[in-house]
Design a protein around this motif. Structure first.
Motif, PDB file in Angstrom:
ATOM      1  N   PRO A   1     -32.592  32.195  32.005  1.00  0.00           N
ATOM      2  CA  PRO A   1     -31.638  32.784  31.060  1.00  0.00           C
ATOM      3  C   PRO A   1     -31.908  32.394  29.609  1.00  0.00           C
ATOM      4  O   PRO A   1     -32.295  31.253  29.326  1.00  0.00           O
ATOM      5  N   TYR A   2     -31.688  33.337  28.729  1.00  0.00           N
ATOM      6  CA  TYR A   2     -31.903  33.101  27.300  1.00  0.00           C
ATOM      7  C   TYR A   2     -31.102  31.903  26.808  1.00  0.00           C
ATOM      8  O   TYR A   2     -31.636  31.033  26.097  1.00  0.00           O
ATOM      9  N   ILE A   3     -29.827  31.820  27.181  1.00  0.00           N
ATOM     10  CA  ILE A   3     -28.994  30.732  26.675  1.00  0.00           C
ATOM     11  C   ILE A   3     -29.496  29.373  27.160  1.00  0.00           C
ATOM     12  O   ILE A   3     -29.402  28.374  26.442  1.00  0.00           O
ATOM     13  N   VAL A   4     -30.054  29.331  28.372  1.00  0.00           N
ATOM     14  CA  VAL A   4     -30.578  28.065  28.899  1.00  0.00           C
ATOM     15  C   VAL A   4     -31.880  27.693  28.187  1.00  0.00           C
ATOM     16  O   VAL A   4     -32.131  26.511  27.908  1.00  0.00           O
ATOM     17  N   GLN A   5     -32.701  28.688  27.870  1.00  0.00           N
ATOM     18  CA  GLN A   5     -33.929  28.386  27.138  1.00  0.00           C
ATOM     19  C   GLN A   5     -33.618  27.905  25.720  1.00  0.00           C
ATOM     20  O   GLN A   5     -34.329  27.043  25.180  1.00  0.00           O
ATOM     21  N   ARG A   6     -32.567  28.439  25.106  1.00  0.00           N
ATOM     22  CA  ARG A   6     -32.153  27.923  23.795  1.00  0.00           C
ATOM     23  C   ARG A   6     -31.688  26.472  23.924  1.00  0.00           C
ATOM     24  O   ARG A   6     -31.944  25.638  23.048  1.00  0.00           O
ATOM     25  N   ALA A   7     -31.019  26.162  25.024  1.00  0.00           N
ATOM     26  CA  ALA A   7     -30.613  24.781  25.275  1.00  0.00           C
ATOM     27  C   ALA A   7     -31.840  23.887  25.438  1.00  0.00           C
ATOM     28  O   ALA A   7     -31.885  22.760  24.936  1.00  0.00           O
ATOM     29  N   GLY A   8     -32.867  24.412  26.133  1.00  0.00           N
ATOM     30  CA  GLY A   8     -34.112  23.665  26.280  1.00  0.00           C
ATOM     31  C   GLY A   8     -34.792  23.425  24.945  1.00  0.00           C
ATOM     32  O   GLY A   8     -35.325  22.337  24.684  1.00  0.00           O
ATOM     33  N   GLU A   9     -34.756  24.427  24.085  1.00  0.00           N
ATOM     34  CA  GLU A   9     -35.335  24.275  22.744  1.00  0.00           C
ATOM     35  C   GLU A   9     -34.649  23.141  21.996  1.00  0.00           C
ATOM     36  O   GLU A   9     -35.296  22.350  21.286  1.00  0.00           O
ATOM     37  N   ALA A  10     -33.316  23.028  22.162  1.00  0.00           N
ATOM     38  CA  ALA A  10     -32.551  21.998  21.461  1.00  0.00           C
ATOM     39  C   ALA A  10     -32.950  20.590  21.885  1.00  0.00           C
ATOM     40  O   ALA A  10     -32.798  19.634  21.120  1.00  0.00           O
ATOM     41  N   VAL A  11     -33.470  20.456  23.103  1.00  0.00           N
ATOM     42  CA  VAL A  11     -33.927  19.144  23.564  1.00  0.00           C
ATOM     43  C   VAL A  11     -35.034  18.615  22.667  1.00  0.00           C
ATOM     44  O   VAL A  11     -35.178  17.404  22.472  1.00  0.00           O
ATOM     45  N   TYR A  12     -35.828  19.521  22.062  1.00  0.00           N
ATOM     46  CA  TYR A  12     -36.955  19.118  21.234  1.00  0.00           C
ATOM     47  C   TYR A  12     -36.575  18.935  19.760  1.00  0.00           C
ATOM     48  O   TYR A  12     -37.435  18.576  18.948  1.00  0.00           O
ATOM     49  N   SER A  13     -35.322  19.171  19.431  1.00  0.00           N
ATOM     50  CA  SER A  13     -34.870  18.926  18.062  1.00  0.00           C
ATOM     51  C   SER A  13     -34.769  17.416  17.827  1.00  0.00           C
ATOM     52  O   SER A  13     -34.781  16.616  18.775  1.00  0.00           O
ATOM     53  N   GLU A  14     -34.666  17.023  16.572  1.00  0.00           N
ATOM     54  CA  GLU A  14     -34.550  15.592  16.257  1.00  0.00           C
ATOM     55  C   GLU A  14     -33.322  14.990  16.933  1.00  0.00           C
ATOM     56  O   GLU A  14     -33.387  13.903  17.513  1.00  0.00           O
ATOM     57  N   GLU A  15     -32.194  15.713  16.868  1.00  0.00           N
ATOM     58  CA  GLU A  15     -30.969  15.216  17.511  1.00  0.00           C
ATOM     59  C   GLU A  15     -31.128  15.191  19.035  1.00  0.00           C
ATOM     60  O   GLU A  15     -30.720  14.245  19.699  1.00  0.00           O
ATOM     61  N   GLY A  16     -31.715  16.268  19.571  1.00  0.00           N
ATOM     62  CA  GLY A  16     -31.891  16.348  21.017  1.00  0.00           C
ATOM     63  C   GLY A  16     -32.773  15.245  21.553  1.00  0.00           C
ATOM     64  O   GLY A  16     -32.495  14.670  22.618  1.00  0.00           O
ATOM     65  N   GLN A  17     -33.857  14.941  20.833  1.00  0.00           N
ATOM     66  CA  GLN A  17     -34.738  13.864  21.266  1.00  0.00           C
ATOM     67  C   GLN A  17     -34.015  12.522  21.276  1.00  0.00           C
ATOM     68  O   GLN A  17     -34.133  11.735  22.225  1.00  0.00           O
TER      69      GLN A  17
END
Length: 428
Positions: free
Chosen positions: A309-325
């Motif tokens: 799902p698109y919304i889940v892939q956006r959530a996955g992208e957020a994992v790689y953000s500075e905050e997500g990391q």
């Protein structure tokens, strides 16, 4: 008259975790007052981190507007996620993986079960023993093994790689002149269930073996985020030559708590090729050429999968953000704190324990020569603690028991206290 796939009937009993769930449910029904603490199935307990929640909300809002609504997405995954993974999981570690070699999926479990479909049924499979059940069971279902032998406690036609105390739970590389050579080799490091790892030198030996003997390695890196020691690779592509012999499975379940969202990835390099002679469906002529596993997996993915799902892939992208990391690393540290507590306190109480240093699993030797299921039953009935019998992962798992560090810290400390008290009372 239709026929069933009789390969399913080769499997002894039900899926391991289904059996555990039934036993626990039956006990709770008979003892409704019991307060069970579960350290069995490796499900996370912490909520999703703020960066992921923010991304989910934003993506949901996009789906509510005509100008930003998304329908069917690319089966292989959105570029915004694959680009991040190629950069941060591989390039930043000195590995070359192109974004188009990354296939986004709904989880590593699905990929580990599905990847076998692109290989012929006459391939010989090698699995560690003990092992995560999905690797073996899905190959049995596909007809890639012989019958189950109760005497050998395994399937004919499978190469079992014993992981024991004597070899540090690290499978030995087969000799090049062994009478039976595996074609498909499953390796998980950090390992589920033992919690142990392969060093870079040990993993390089497997890569070299696979390249020498024309084998392919299915490498499960689901627990890479838990590695703490410097000589343990986070990806098999840190090893020289891995691009020509290895497929890698990635997961968001344990590093970011996506067990309820479902997101993973399968990496299939273009360099993975095999010479094949076949009848070309376009010309009807016999041809011989090098076939990329990448092209086969692309076809399988496009035919049988509609994309995560698109919304889940956006959530996955957020994992790689500075905050997500930062936030996901804090969650991993929380679980590893649990692992250290389990390992150190049970060891101090006289239990023999392994793992828990580079993985969220503790591999516990059952005390008093109890079998894995005997220990499970006694721990459930006498301490109200649930773990996973090691024999459920293979015959060399007998007399061992898996505990996970994915509970809350409060439940983890309480469960360890109960186990220590049980050991004292049992006099084992």
């Amino acid at each position: 008259m239709y026929r069933v796939n009789e390969n399913y009937l080769k499997l002894p009993g039900s899926y391991l975790f289904s059996t555990i769930a039934k036993k626990v449910a039956a006990y709770c029904e008979e003892h409704p007052e019991a307060k069970i603490i579960r350290l069995g199935i490796g499900d996370v307990t912490l909520p999703l981190c703020p960066a992921v929640i923010k991304a989910l909300h934003s993506a949901v809002d996009e789906m509510g507007k005509a100008e930003t609504f998304r329908g069917y997405g690319p089966e292989n995954g959105y570029a915004f996620l694959r680009d991040k993974m190629a950069k941060m999981d591989y390039e930043d570690r000195g590995c070359h993986i192109d974004p188009d070699e990354i296939f986004i999926s709904d989880g590593a479990k699905s990929d580990s079960g599905n990847i076998q479909e692109i290989f012929g049924t006459d391939n010989c499979v090698a699995v560690c023993d003990p092992v995560y059940p999905v690797y073996l069971d899905t190959n049995v279902m596909a007809g890639r093994t012989g019958e189950y032998s109760r005497e050998k406690e395994g399937f004919d036609g499978v190469v079992y790689l014993p992981c024991t105390e004597e070899n540090g739970f690290s499978p030995a590389v087969p000799a090049d002149d062994a009478p039976v050579k595996p074609d498909i080799i499953y390796i998980c490091s950090p390992n589920n269930p033992t919690g142990t790892v392969l060093t870079k030198e040990q993993l390089q030996a497997w890569v070299d073996y696979a390249n020498r003997n024309g084998a392919v390695i299915i490498y499960d890196a689901a627990y890479a985020a838990y590695i703490t020691e410097p000589d343990v690779p986070h990806t098999i592509y840190e090893c020289e030559g891995a691009r020509t012999c290895a497929v890698e499975l990635r997961s968001f379940s344990k590093n970011a708590g996506f067990t309820g969202l479902r997101l993973g990835a399968c990496v299939v390099p273009h360099d993975l090729k095999r010479e094949v002679t076949y009848i070309d469906p376009q010309t009807g002529e016999k041809v011989t050429r090098n076939v990329e596993l990448h092209s086969l997996w692309t076809r399988r993915h496009g035919t049988k999968f509609n994309g995560a799902p698109y919304i889940v892939q956006r959530a996955g992208e957020a994992v790689y953000s500075e905050e997500g990391q930062r936030e996901t690393k804090e969650q991993v540290a929380y679980y590893m704190r649990n692992a250290a507590y389990i390992r150190e306190n049970l060891a101090a109480a006289g239990f023999t324990v392994y793992g828990g240093v580079n993985a969220p699993y503790i591999w516990l030797k059952t005390p008093g020569d109890l079998t894995s299921w005997e220990f499970f039953d006694r721990l459930l009935a006498e301490a109200n603690v649930v773990g996973t019998p090691g024999s459920g992962f293979g015959p060399h798992g007998e007399h061992f028991f898996r505990l996970t560090a994915f509970g809350t810290y409060e439940n983890t400390t309480a469960a360890v206290g109960r186990m220590i008290e049980w050991k004292k009372k049992a006099g084992i």
